[in-house]
Scaffold this active site. Structure first.
Site, mmCIF file in Angstrom:
data_model
loop_
_atom_site.group_PDB
_atom_site.id
_atom_site.type_symbol
_atom_site.label_atom_id
_atom_site.label_comp_id
_atom_site.label_asym_id
_atom_site.label_seq_id
_atom_site.Cartn_x
_atom_site.Cartn_y
_atom_site.Cartn_z
ATOM 1 N N LYS A 164 -2.292 4.905 -15.989
ATOM 2 C CA LYS A 164 -2.095 3.973 -17.102
ATOM 3 C C LYS A 164 -2.321 4.671 -18.451
ATOM 4 O O LYS A 164 -2.828 5.800 -18.499
ATOM 5 C CB LYS A 164 -3.046 2.789 -16.910
ATOM 6 C CG LYS A 164 -2.725 1.913 -15.684
ATOM 7 C CD LYS A 164 -3.784 0.835 -15.480
ATOM 8 C CE LYS A 164 -3.433 -0.115 -14.344
ATOM 9 N NZ LYS A 164 -4.512 -1.119 -14.117
ATOM 10 N N TYR A 167 4.325 -6.572 -12.578
ATOM 11 C CA TYR A 167 3.165 -7.441 -12.360
ATOM 12 C C TYR A 167 3.601 -8.889 -12.110
ATOM 13 O O TYR A 167 2.928 -9.818 -12.558
ATOM 14 C CB TYR A 167 2.214 -7.362 -13.554
ATOM 15 C CG TYR A 167 1.353 -6.112 -13.594
ATOM 16 C CD1 TYR A 167 0.509 -5.776 -12.527
ATOM 17 C CD2 TYR A 167 1.342 -5.279 -14.712
ATOM 18 C CE1 TYR A 167 -0.294 -4.634 -12.569
ATOM 19 C CE2 TYR A 167 0.535 -4.132 -14.754
ATOM 20 C CZ TYR A 167 -0.286 -3.829 -13.681
ATOM 21 O OH TYR A 167 -1.085 -2.708 -13.720
ATOM 22 N N PHE A 214 -5.391 -13.211 -17.430
ATOM 23 C CA PHE A 214 -5.566 -11.851 -17.953
ATOM 24 C C PHE A 214 -4.240 -11.149 -18.232
ATOM 25 O O PHE A 214 -4.230 -10.029 -18.728
ATOM 26 C CB PHE A 214 -6.436 -11.006 -17.006
ATOM 27 C CG PHE A 214 -5.880 -10.806 -15.623
ATOM 28 C CD1 PHE A 214 -4.947 -9.802 -15.367
ATOM 29 C CD2 PHE A 214 -6.286 -11.608 -14.557
ATOM 30 C CE1 PHE A 214 -4.432 -9.597 -14.094
ATOM 31 C CE2 PHE A 214 -5.783 -11.421 -13.272
ATOM 32 C CZ PHE A 214 -4.851 -10.409 -13.054
ATOM 33 N N ARG A 225 -5.872 3.855 -2.231
ATOM 34 C CA ARG A 225 -6.774 2.801 -2.733
ATOM 35 C C ARG A 225 -8.239 3.211 -2.549
ATOM 36 O O ARG A 225 -9.075 2.916 -3.396
ATOM 37 C CB ARG A 225 -6.517 1.473 -2.006
ATOM 38 C CG ARG A 225 -5.173 0.840 -2.277
ATOM 39 C CD ARG A 225 -5.046 0.190 -3.622
ATOM 40 N NE ARG A 225 -5.859 -0.986 -3.786
ATOM 41 C CZ ARG A 225 -5.647 -1.916 -4.727
ATOM 42 N NH1 ARG A 225 -4.629 -1.799 -5.575
ATOM 43 N NH2 ARG A 225 -6.441 -2.941 -4.850
ATOM 44 N N THR A 272 -11.289 -2.504 -8.441
ATOM 45 C CA THR A 272 -10.622 -2.822 -9.708
ATOM 46 C C THR A 272 -11.542 -2.713 -10.929
ATOM 47 O O THR A 272 -11.153 -2.202 -11.966
ATOM 48 C CB THR A 272 -10.022 -4.254 -9.635
ATOM 49 O OG1 THR A 272 -9.185 -4.326 -8.483
ATOM 50 C CG2 THR A 272 -9.213 -4.593 -10.862
ATOM 51 N N ARG A 317 -11.947 5.598 -10.374
ATOM 52 C CA ARG A 317 -12.408 4.574 -11.327
ATOM 53 C C ARG A 317 -13.926 4.652 -11.518
ATOM 54 O O ARG A 317 -14.430 4.486 -12.629
ATOM 55 C CB ARG A 317 -11.983 3.183 -10.851
ATOM 56 C CG ARG A 317 -10.482 2.913 -11.060
ATOM 57 C CD ARG A 317 -10.048 1.638 -10.336
ATOM 58 N NE ARG A 317 -8.705 1.201 -10.679
ATOM 59 C CZ ARG A 317 -8.047 0.268 -9.998
ATOM 60 N NH1 ARG A 317 -8.616 -0.319 -8.943
ATOM 61 N NH2 ARG A 317 -6.824 -0.091 -10.370
ATOM 62 N N ASN A 351 -8.848 0.575 -16.334
ATOM 63 C CA ASN A 351 -9.279 1.191 -15.073
ATOM 64 C C ASN A 351 -8.355 2.320 -14.619
ATOM 65 O O ASN A 351 -8.307 2.652 -13.439
ATOM 66 C CB ASN A 351 -9.438 0.124 -13.988
ATOM 67 C CG ASN A 351 -8.177 -0.682 -13.784
ATOM 68 O OD1 ASN A 351 -7.133 -0.369 -14.362
ATOM 69 N ND2 ASN A 351 -8.252 -1.698 -12.961
ATOM 70 N N HIS A 363 -2.948 2.279 -11.472
ATOM 71 C CA HIS A 363 -2.411 1.243 -10.599
ATOM 72 C C HIS A 363 -2.064 1.906 -9.273
ATOM 73 O O HIS A 363 -1.499 3.003 -9.268
ATOM 74 C CB HIS A 363 -1.134 0.613 -11.167
ATOM 75 C CG HIS A 363 -0.414 -0.204 -10.136
ATOM 76 N ND1 HIS A 363 -0.770 -1.506 -9.831
ATOM 77 C CD2 HIS A 363 0.595 0.120 -9.286
ATOM 78 C CE1 HIS A 363 -0.005 -1.942 -8.843
ATOM 79 N NE2 HIS A 363 0.841 -0.975 -8.491
ATOM 80 N N GLU A 370 7.459 -1.734 -4.793
ATOM 81 C CA GLU A 370 7.139 -1.032 -6.036
ATOM 82 C C GLU A 370 7.827 0.337 -6.123
ATOM 83 O O GLU A 370 8.313 0.719 -7.186
ATOM 84 C CB GLU A 370 5.623 -0.876 -6.174
ATOM 85 C CG GLU A 370 4.933 -2.215 -6.407
ATOM 86 C CD GLU A 370 3.434 -2.119 -6.615
ATOM 87 O OE1 GLU A 370 2.826 -3.143 -6.964
ATOM 88 O OE2 GLU A 370 2.850 -1.028 -6.418
#
Ligand code: CDP
Ligand code: MG
Length: 159
Positions: free
Chosen positions: A10, A50, A58, A86, A92, A103, A123, A126, A137
């Protein structure tokens, strides 16, 4: 078992200059980068990516965040790639993300802070949440021509 998954670094990751560190962590697992590019996300594309979050409280902050600067988009391939990625990325909320995860090691934002200030939780990454999500995706972000097939030295030992 071998699958592809989407990872986005990000705007906070790009602006903080930790793209190389993050990419290294994924590479060190032996997973293979099969696609990689720098992209500026538009509000329209953010709503597609998204789609499941568009109506959540949010989302406004999230769209502002994801569109504020270029991101790095990549596709990683490996065994259980969705779950493996992940695990490395961590949970998250950076405050609760375990040490050793990206993270947890590189960020410390909390829901308490972001909710109070009406901003997105910064964070860094993605990562597709499920194998189904990953298929959708990867197809949304990359054309067939942008995905590459080659053999890594790890594959000799893994497959
Ligand atoms: O990214 P991840 O799959 O871990 O979380 P998500 O629940 O799918 O949410 C997508 C993104 O929205 C998060 O990574 C955060 O950047 C943002 N978010 C937020 O800013 N505030 C929340 N309360 C929940 C999510
Ligand atoms: Mg998610």
């Amino acid at each position: 078992m071998k699958e592809k998954t989407l990872v986005l670094l990000k705007p906070d990751a790009v602006q903080r200059g930790i793209v190389g560190d993050i990419v290294s962590r994924f590479e060190h697992t032996g997973m293979k980068i099969v696609g990689l590019k720098m992209v500026r996300v538009t509000p329209e594309f953010s709503k597609k990516h998204y789609a499941t979050h568009v109506n959540k409280p949010f989302y406004t902050g999230l769209e502002k965040f994801i569109t504020e600067g270029p991101i790095i988009a990549m596709v990683l391939e490996g065994l259980h790639a969705v779950e493996t990625v992940r695990k490395i990325v961590g949970s998250t909320e950076p405050k609760s993300a375990a040490p050793g995860t990206i993270r947890g090691d590189y960020s410390h934002h909390s829901y308490a802070y972001t909710d109070a200030h009406g901003i997105a939780i910064k964070n860094l990454i993605h990562a597709s949440g499920t194998s189904e999500e990953a298929k959708t995706e990867v197809a949304l972000w990359f054309t067939k021509e942008e995905l590459h097939d080659y053999t890594t030295v790890h594959e000799k030992h893994v497959f």
